[in-house]
Motif scaffolding. Structure first.
Motif, PDB file in Angstrom:
ATOM      1  N   GLN A 218      17.775  59.047  -1.169  1.00 20.54           N
ATOM      2  CA  GLN A 218      19.108  59.294  -0.630  1.00 20.54           C
ATOM      3  C   GLN A 218      19.946  60.060  -1.650  1.00 20.54           C
ATOM      4  N   ILE A 219      20.467  61.201  -1.240  1.00 19.32           N
ATOM      5  CA  ILE A 219      21.300  62.024  -2.120  1.00 19.32           C
ATOM      6  C   ILE A 219      22.701  62.094  -1.520  1.00 19.32           C
ATOM      7  N   HIS A 220      23.705  61.804  -2.356  1.00 15.80           N
ATOM      8  CA  HIS A 220      25.071  61.693  -1.852  1.00 15.80           C
ATOM      9  C   HIS A 220      25.982  62.829  -2.313  1.00 15.80           C
ATOM     10  N   LYS A 221      25.438  63.783  -3.063  1.00 13.11           N
ATOM     11  CA  LYS A 221      26.287  64.850  -3.578  1.00 13.11           C
ATOM     12  C   LYS A 221      25.443  66.100  -3.809  1.00 13.11           C
ATOM     13  N   PRO A 222      25.922  67.283  -3.400  1.00 11.55           N
ATOM     14  CA  PRO A 222      25.169  68.508  -3.655  1.00 11.55           C
ATOM     15  C   PRO A 222      25.291  68.944  -5.108  1.00 11.55           C
ATOM     16  N   LEU A 223      24.463  69.901  -5.489  1.00 12.18           N
ATOM     17  CA  LEU A 223      24.591  70.472  -6.829  1.00 12.18           C
ATOM     18  C   LEU A 223      25.945  71.155  -6.987  1.00 12.18           C
ATOM     19  N   ASP A 224      26.373  71.808  -5.911  1.00 15.53           N
ATOM     20  CA  ASP A 224      27.652  72.512  -5.949  1.00 15.53           C
ATOM     21  C   ASP A 224      28.082  72.850  -4.524  1.00 15.53           C
ATOM     22  N   THR A 225      29.371  72.930  -4.322  1.00 11.59           N
ATOM     23  CA  THR A 225      29.931  73.450  -3.072  1.00 11.59           C
ATOM     24  C   THR A 225      30.423  74.853  -3.361  1.00 11.59           C
ATOM     25  N   LEU A 226      29.686  75.843  -2.915  1.00 13.03           N
ATOM     26  CA  LEU A 226      29.978  77.230  -3.265  1.00 13.03           C
ATOM     27  C   LEU A 226      31.192  77.766  -2.524  1.00 13.03           C
ATOM     28  N   ILE A 227      31.350  77.351  -1.284  1.00 11.45           N
ATOM     29  CA  ILE A 227      32.481  77.806  -0.471  1.00 11.45           C
ATOM     30  C   ILE A 227      33.016  76.618   0.309  1.00 11.45           C
ATOM     31  N   SER A 228      34.324  76.530   0.409  1.00 12.06           N
ATOM     32  CA  SER A 228      34.942  75.482   1.217  1.00 12.06           C
ATOM     33  C   SER A 228      36.194  76.061   1.869  1.00 12.06           C
ATOM     34  N   ARG A 229      36.051  76.424   3.148  1.00 10.20           N
ATOM     35  CA  ARG A 229      37.160  76.990   3.916  1.00 10.20           C
ATOM     36  C   ARG A 229      37.193  76.297   5.272  1.00 10.20           C
ATOM     37  N   PRO A 230      37.915  75.206   5.403  1.00 12.89           N
ATOM     38  CA  PRO A 230      37.930  74.431   6.653  1.00 12.89           C
ATOM     39  C   PRO A 230      38.334  75.247   7.869  1.00 12.89           C
ATOM     40  N   GLU A 231      39.116  76.294   7.662  1.00 13.07           N
ATOM     41  CA  GLU A 231      39.571  77.112   8.796  1.00 13.07           C
ATOM     42  C   GLU A 231      38.532  78.147   9.204  1.00 13.07           C
ATOM     43  N   TYR A 232      37.413  78.197   8.484  1.00 14.15           N
ATOM     44  CA  TYR A 232      36.421  79.247   8.705  1.00 14.15           C
ATOM     45  C   TYR A 232      35.035  78.630   8.876  1.00 14.15           C
ATOM     46  N   PRO A 233      34.707  78.108  10.065  1.00 13.18           N
ATOM     47  CA  PRO A 233      33.373  77.528  10.269  1.00 13.18           C
ATOM     48  C   PRO A 233      32.290  78.572  10.040  1.00 13.18           C
ATOM     49  N   LEU A 234      31.215  78.155   9.379  1.00 15.20           N
ATOM     50  CA  LEU A 234      30.128  79.076   9.043  1.00 15.20           C
ATOM     51  C   LEU A 234      29.025  78.962  10.083  1.00 15.20           C
ATOM     52  N   TYR A 235      28.745  80.065  10.760  1.00  9.94           N
ATOM     53  CA  TYR A 235      27.730  80.084  11.809  1.00  9.94           C
ATOM     54  C   TYR A 235      26.380  80.593  11.319  1.00  9.94           C
TER      55      TYR A 235
END
Length: 301
Positions: A218-235
């Motif tokens: 079980q892993i609870h955290k990524p190595l890094d969050t490269l992008i975080s834009r809640p208003e911009y869902p990534l398709y």
């Protein structure tokens, strides 16, 4: 290869035209044969022929001998879509063929990922016990011995695929969570790195997360969050490796104030598409450079 509802359609190009050669229908697992039924279509049949033409064949009996040893997985649960799906159709969300192992993988709305060989036989069913959410996508690694499935709950499941003579045995090695917003669906994943030692995930929460693809348990955290834009869902996301000695002229936020520009070696580029402001012009996309800074392990975009 195309899909529609609970079908996969396989086509062959002939004389600059596409002829449909096979249809794969996905049903409830309790129908038997791994819930996979195939119709082979004769290349000589005309468009006016009936679907039950005598030249067509289904593998309900002879070709499904391999399915007798498949594990029994109960699928009696609330259908995907609820009251909007009264017939409990098993929708296809993603399909991908692996050249390395010659298997077609299909991620489905009942939470299963089914592996199918070249004869249309379901040789393995991947499903976690207690998983009640649909799969949105999945990806193979280049060896065909690993895959990652994306769940609508925001989880990423890492699998190892073992081959023993005529058997295909899946083994769940890790469940990754915590990087994406819980309860929000992932839209895709992709192995990356020189040895595919990392994996990218993206979803409706606008985050692009980087994980160790060799994670276990079980892993609870990524190595890094490269992008975080809640208003911009990534398709959709794709990444290209740069094999040249290109140099990127870049500067950090601190250096920007001093106009101190650095020259850094370009490692790769990531293209992401999404957002809610597509309109008639389509969905916008952005390209990010990933490059080495003075520290070999530090990457900025």
């Amino acid at each position: 290869m195309t899909s529609s509802d609970n079908y996969i359609h396989l086509w062959q190009m002939k004389n600059n035209n596409f002829d449909k050669r096979m249809e794969i229908n996905f049903t409830d697992l309790e129908q038997g044969f791994g819930g996979v039924f195939v119709q082979f279509i004769s290349s000589t049949r005309s468009n006016n022929d009936n679907d039950d033409n005598e030249n067509d064949k289904t593998h309900k009996n002879n070709n499904n001998n391999n399915n007798t040893d498949l594990p029994t997985v109960s699928s009696k649960k609330q259908p995907f879509g609820g009251h909007r799906n009264p017939d409990n159709i098993v929708f296809v969300f993603e399909a991908s063929y692996c050249m390395a192992n010659k298997l077609l993988g299909v991620a489905l709305s009942d939470g299963t990922l089914r592996l199918i060989n070249g004869r249309g036989v379901c040789v393995s069913i991947l499903q976690l016990p207690g998983c009640q959410s649909h799969l949105t996508s999945f990806t193979w690694d280049k060896t065909g011995q690993r895959l990652a499935s994306c769940v609508a709950t925001g989880h990423l499941i890492l699998w190892r695929i073992e081959f023993h003579q005529n058997e295909v045995r899946p083994c769940c090695v890790a469940v990754l969570e915590g990087g994406h917003t819980r309860g929000r669906p992932l839209y895709g994943a992709k192995y990356c790195g020189d040895e595919e030692e990392m994996i990218l995930t993206w979803g409706v929460d606008g985050k692009l997360c980087l994980w160790d693809s060799h994670s276990q348990d079980q892993i609870h955290k990524p190595l890094d969050t490269l992008i975080s834009r809640p208003e911009y869902p990534l398709y959709a996301v794709d990444i290209t490796k740069n094999d040249n000695d290109d140099v990127v002229h870049s500067c950090s936020d601190e250096d920007n104030s001093n106009n101190n520009v650095k020259n850094n070696k370009l490692i790769s580029r990531i293209a992401i598409a999404g957002g809610r402001d597509g309109g008639v012009l389509g969905v916008p996309f952005y390209i990010y450079d990933i490059f080495n800074t003075h520290s070999d392990h530090e990457k900025k975009s």
